[in-house]
Scaffold this active site. Structure first.
Site, mmCIF file in Angstrom:
data_model
loop_
_atom_site.group_PDB
_atom_site.id
_atom_site.type_symbol
_atom_site.label_atom_id
_atom_site.label_comp_id
_atom_site.label_asym_id
_atom_site.label_seq_id
_atom_site.Cartn_x
_atom_site.Cartn_y
_atom_site.Cartn_z
ATOM 1 N N CYS A 47 -8.671 2.512 17.599
ATOM 2 C CA CYS A 47 -9.806 2.978 16.800
ATOM 3 C C CYS A 47 -10.891 1.906 16.877
ATOM 4 C CB CYS A 47 -9.322 3.186 15.370
ATOM 5 S SG CYS A 47 -10.618 3.389 14.158
ATOM 6 N N HIS A 48 -12.138 2.296 16.593
ATOM 7 C CA HIS A 48 -13.240 1.329 16.667
ATOM 8 C C HIS A 48 -13.031 0.101 15.805
ATOM 9 C CE1 HIS A 48 -16.613 3.646 18.705
ATOM 10 N NE2 HIS A 48 -16.378 2.532 19.333
ATOM 11 N N THR A 49 -12.415 0.296 14.640
ATOM 12 C CA THR A 49 -12.237 -0.832 13.721
ATOM 13 C C THR A 49 -11.412 -1.945 14.372
ATOM 14 O OG1 THR A 49 -12.245 0.845 12.030
ATOM 15 C CG2 THR A 49 -11.682 -1.360 11.311
ATOM 16 N N HIS A 69 -3.836 0.257 13.983
ATOM 17 C CA HIS A 69 -3.606 0.889 12.674
ATOM 18 C C HIS A 69 -3.540 2.414 12.730
ATOM 19 C CE1 HIS A 69 -7.939 0.879 13.117
ATOM 20 N NE2 HIS A 69 -7.961 1.886 12.275
ATOM 21 N N GLU A 70 -3.616 2.991 13.940
ATOM 22 C CA GLU A 70 -3.395 4.442 14.027
ATOM 23 C C GLU A 70 -2.077 4.585 14.769
ATOM 24 O OE1 GLU A 70 -7.740 6.632 14.494
ATOM 25 O OE2 GLU A 70 -6.271 6.875 16.053
ATOM 26 N N CYS A 99 -0.588 2.712 -4.339
ATOM 27 C CA CYS A 99 0.519 2.054 -5.052
ATOM 28 C C CYS A 99 1.156 3.011 -6.043
ATOM 29 C CB CYS A 99 0.031 0.784 -5.748
ATOM 30 S SG CYS A 99 -0.972 1.099 -7.214
ATOM 31 N N CYS A 102 -2.031 2.257 -10.187
ATOM 32 C CA CYS A 102 -3.306 1.717 -10.679
ATOM 33 C C CYS A 102 -4.217 2.848 -11.187
ATOM 34 C CB CYS A 102 -3.987 0.924 -9.567
ATOM 35 S SG CYS A 102 -4.613 1.962 -8.242
ATOM 36 N N CYS A 105 -5.154 5.246 -8.390
ATOM 37 C CA CYS A 105 -4.061 6.145 -7.988
ATOM 38 C C CYS A 105 -3.823 7.205 -9.069
ATOM 39 C CB CYS A 105 -2.791 5.346 -7.707
ATOM 40 S SG CYS A 105 -2.891 4.430 -6.147
ATOM 41 N N CYS A 113 -7.099 2.780 -3.990
ATOM 42 C CA CYS A 113 -6.061 2.008 -4.681
ATOM 43 C C CYS A 113 -6.452 0.535 -4.860
ATOM 44 C CB CYS A 113 -4.762 2.115 -3.880
ATOM 45 S SG CYS A 113 -3.446 1.095 -4.522
ATOM 46 N N ARG A 117 -5.907 -1.272 -1.293
ATOM 47 C CA ARG A 117 -7.140 -0.861 -0.620
ATOM 48 C C ARG A 117 -7.344 -1.732 0.623
ATOM 49 N NH1 ARG A 117 -12.523 -1.163 -4.136
ATOM 50 N NH2 ARG A 117 -11.101 -0.145 -5.573
ATOM 51 N N CYS A 177 -5.892 7.735 10.866
ATOM 52 C CA CYS A 177 -7.172 7.075 10.524
ATOM 53 C C CYS A 177 -8.385 7.960 10.792
ATOM 54 C CB CYS A 177 -7.302 5.733 11.228
ATOM 55 S SG CYS A 177 -8.917 4.983 11.025
ATOM 56 N N ARG A 372 -9.959 9.695 21.941
ATOM 57 C CA ARG A 372 -8.806 8.895 21.538
ATOM 58 C C ARG A 372 -7.872 8.665 22.729
ATOM 59 N NH1 ARG A 372 -10.987 6.835 17.977
ATOM 60 N NH2 ARG A 372 -10.329 6.692 15.798
HETATM 61 P P1 NAD Z 1 -18.680 6.085 17.307
HETATM 62 O O1 NAD Z 1 -19.427 4.848 17.664
HETATM 63 O O2 NAD Z 1 -17.673 6.612 18.258
HETATM 64 O O3 NAD Z 1 -19.702 7.274 17.042
HETATM 65 C C1 NAD Z 1 -20.943 7.086 16.414
HETATM 66 C C2 NAD Z 1 -21.941 8.040 17.061
HETATM 67 O O4 NAD Z 1 -23.156 7.967 16.302
HETATM 68 C C3 NAD Z 1 -22.298 7.699 18.514
HETATM 69 O O5 NAD Z 1 -22.122 8.825 19.339
HETATM 70 C C4 NAD Z 1 -23.777 7.279 18.439
HETATM 71 O O6 NAD Z 1 -24.511 7.631 19.601
HETATM 72 C C5 NAD Z 1 -24.243 8.032 17.208
HETATM 73 N N1 NAD Z 1 -25.412 7.449 16.541
HETATM 74 C C6 NAD Z 1 -25.665 6.152 16.271
HETATM 75 N N2 NAD Z 1 -26.821 6.015 15.619
HETATM 76 C C7 NAD Z 1 -27.335 7.265 15.481
HETATM 77 C C8 NAD Z 1 -28.522 7.792 14.887
HETATM 78 N N3 NAD Z 1 -29.411 6.980 14.316
HETATM 79 N N4 NAD Z 1 -28.706 9.128 14.927
HETATM 80 C C9 NAD Z 1 -27.802 9.947 15.509
HETATM 81 N N5 NAD Z 1 -26.672 9.506 16.089
HETATM 82 C C10 NAD Z 1 -26.434 8.186 16.073
HETATM 83 O O7 NAD Z 1 -18.019 5.786 15.872
HETATM 84 P P2 NAD Z 1 -16.805 6.491 15.096
HETATM 85 O O8 NAD Z 1 -15.530 5.821 15.445
HETATM 86 O O9 NAD Z 1 -16.906 7.969 15.234
HETATM 87 O O10 NAD Z 1 -17.140 6.057 13.586
HETATM 88 C C11 NAD Z 1 -18.329 6.517 12.965
HETATM 89 C C12 NAD Z 1 -18.638 5.701 11.717
HETATM 90 O O11 NAD Z 1 -17.644 5.934 10.712
HETATM 91 C C13 NAD Z 1 -18.646 4.185 11.928
HETATM 92 O O12 NAD Z 1 -19.716 3.637 11.208
HETATM 93 C C14 NAD Z 1 -17.325 3.749 11.322
HETATM 94 O O13 NAD Z 1 -17.364 2.390 10.908
HETATM 95 C C15 NAD Z 1 -17.249 4.692 10.167
HETATM 96 N N6 NAD Z 1 -15.913 4.853 9.525
HETATM 97 C C16 NAD Z 1 -15.923 5.037 8.162
HETATM 98 C C17 NAD Z 1 -14.748 5.227 7.461
HETATM 99 C C18 NAD Z 1 -14.770 5.484 5.975
HETATM 100 O O14 NAD Z 1 -13.698 5.571 5.376
HETATM 101 N N7 NAD Z 1 -15.950 5.661 5.334
HETATM 102 C C19 NAD Z 1 -13.538 5.206 8.176
HETATM 103 C C20 NAD Z 1 -13.544 5.048 9.586
HETATM 104 C C21 NAD Z 1 -14.758 4.882 10.246
HETATM 105 ZN ZN ZN Z 2 -3.022 2.087 -6.549
#
Ligand code: NAD
Ligand code: ZN
Length: 379
Positions: A47-49, A69-70, A99, A102, A105, A113, A117, A177, A372
């Site tokens: 995953c990106h993270t 983590h996935e 958990c 809390c 939860c 959590c 978290r 994830c 993926r």
């Molecule tokens: P990714 O980089 O694969 O996809 C992001 C897409 O957004 C890309 O295709 C990019 O071209 C496009 N983009 C960027 N800026 C843009 C704009 N201004 N207008 C239109 N399109 C635009 O990323 P991903 O893995 O799909 O994750 C997306 C986001 O979700 C990330 O910021 C990630 O950190 C976040 N995320 C949040 C949570 C949460 O729980 N809130 C969990 C996981 C990931």
């Molecule tokens: Zn909890």
């Protein structure tokens, strides 16, 4: 061979330095302690993270570290005080936990959590702060409590979802994830009604999962917004019916979408991490009833600016963490949605590599190829 209570020696992909290819090492995995389980990982994905923290640009670097983590696997043994998990259970480790005790939860409205978290700075277990991985007695740090780039891992039981043993782990591992984050953002938070229009900003894995949620909810129109036109072809498989590339227009995207939809979309889900896109996603929803949901993680110094009138005109702005799913309570149900053929998981899987070639998965992600990549352990 009985391994319960023993140290297990197995292969793990260790990140010794930021941005350098992972190295396959033999590591020692300690037995699980109180409220922990040791899991034999069968499949993991990238995953990106993982990539952000491996690159460690702007984050606290913590190396050597085991990322990942996935994943999906089978419980090998459990530590003291375990009532809900047993050896042989099929499980998904999850980067954030539940958990059960809390205030979060206990609240029906939150999954954040207090105890478990997500914490990206922690390199050891909650119980004693120690790592369960070592090489020649030297600790290797953890990542978000899951560290699945190893044939065995130790995870807090609050971060383990027990799933249907019939579910194919090589597919449902991605539910742990990115897929759930986007899916839940639409199904649990934006909640489009049948026939409504939904705009998805960002068509990466998370945005495509949000589109899948819109398809499942029976949305009438799904409008994909991305700066990268390469994303549009793939997105068609996810039910995205119309595309907007902000670069193709002289006017603001909000206005383009308002013109396409007689005043604005009913729902929007932002999955980019760009604050401009967050503002656009909010301002493009219809007044009176429109709901916008933010998912992307912004930069440290970003600020969201809009005219308060946009809110007074009965638009709603929301944000979500992990699609508002409680990991232990709700994720087994997402796997059931796949088993019942409501949720389509296969279309997210574009690559597969053996564990020994895990660095290829990093290359695909860095080049923006596919969605993926499944990494098969023991191969
Ligand atoms: P990714 O980089 O694969 O996809 C992001 C897409 O957004 C890309 O295709 C990019 O071209 C496009 N983009 C960027 N800026 C843009 C704009 N201004 N207008 C239109 N399109 C635009 O990323 P991903 O893995 O799909 O994750 C997306 C986001 O979700 C990330 O910021 C990630 O950190 C976040 N995320 C949040 C949570 C949460 O729980 N809130 C969990 C996981 C990931
Ligand atoms: Zn909890």
């Amino acid at each position: 061979m009985i391994t319960t209570g023993q140290i297990i020696r197995c292969k793990a992909a260790v990140a010794w330095e930021a941005g350098k290819p992972l190295v396959m090492e033999e590591v020692e995995v300690a037995p699980p302690q109180k409220h922990e389980v040791r899991i034999k990982i069968l499949f993991t994905s990238l995953c990106h993270t993982d990539v952000y923290f491996w690159e460690a640009k702007g984050q606290t670097p913590l190396f050597p570290r085991i990322f990942g983590h996935e994943a999906g696997g089978i419980v090998e043994s459990v530590g003291e005080g375990m009532t809900d998990l047993a050896p042989g259970d099929h499980v998904l480790p999850i980067f954030t936990g539940e958990c059960g005790d809390c205030r979060y939860c206990h609240s029906e409205e939150s999954n954040m959590c207090d105890l478990l978290r997500i914490n990206t700075d922690r390199g050891g277990m909650i119980h004693d702060g120690e790592s369960r991985f070592s090489i020649d007695g030297k600790p290797i740090y953890h990542f978000v409590g899951t560290f699945t780039f190893s044939e065995y891992t130790v995870v807090h039981s609050g971060q383990v979802a027990k799933i249907n043993p019939e579910a194919p782990l090589d597919k449902v591992c991605i539910v742990s994830c990115g897929l759930s984050t986007g899916l839940g953002a639409t199904l649990n938070v934006a909640k489009p009604k049948k026939g409504q229009s939904v705009a998805i900003f960002g068509l990466g894995a998370v945005g495509l999962a949000a589109a899948e949620g819109a398809r499942m909810a029976g949305a009438g129109r799904i409008i994909g917004v991305d700066l990268n036109r390469k994303r549009f072809e793939e997105a068609k498989k996810f039910g995205v019916t119309e595309f907007v590339n902000p670069k193709d227009h002289d006017k603001p995207v909000q206005q383009v979408i308002a013109e396409m939809t007689d005043g604005g979309v009913d729902r929007s889900v932002e999955c980019t991490g760009s604050v401009q896109a967050m503002i656009q996603a909010f301002e493009c929803v219809h007044d009176g009833w429109g709901v916008a949901v933010l998912v992307g993680v912004p930069s440290k110094d970003d600020a969201f600016k809009t005219h308060p009138m946009n809110l007074l005109n009965e638009r709603t702005l929301k944000g979500t963490f992990f699609g508002n799913y409680k990991p232990k309570t709700d994720i087994p149900g997402v796997v059931e949605q796949y088993m019942n053929k409501e949720l389509e998981v296969e279309k997210f899987i574009t690559h597969t590599v053996p564990f020994s070639e895990i660095n290829k998965a990093f290359d695909y992600m860095l080049k923006g190829e596919g969605i993926r990549c499944i990494i098969t352990m023991g191969a």
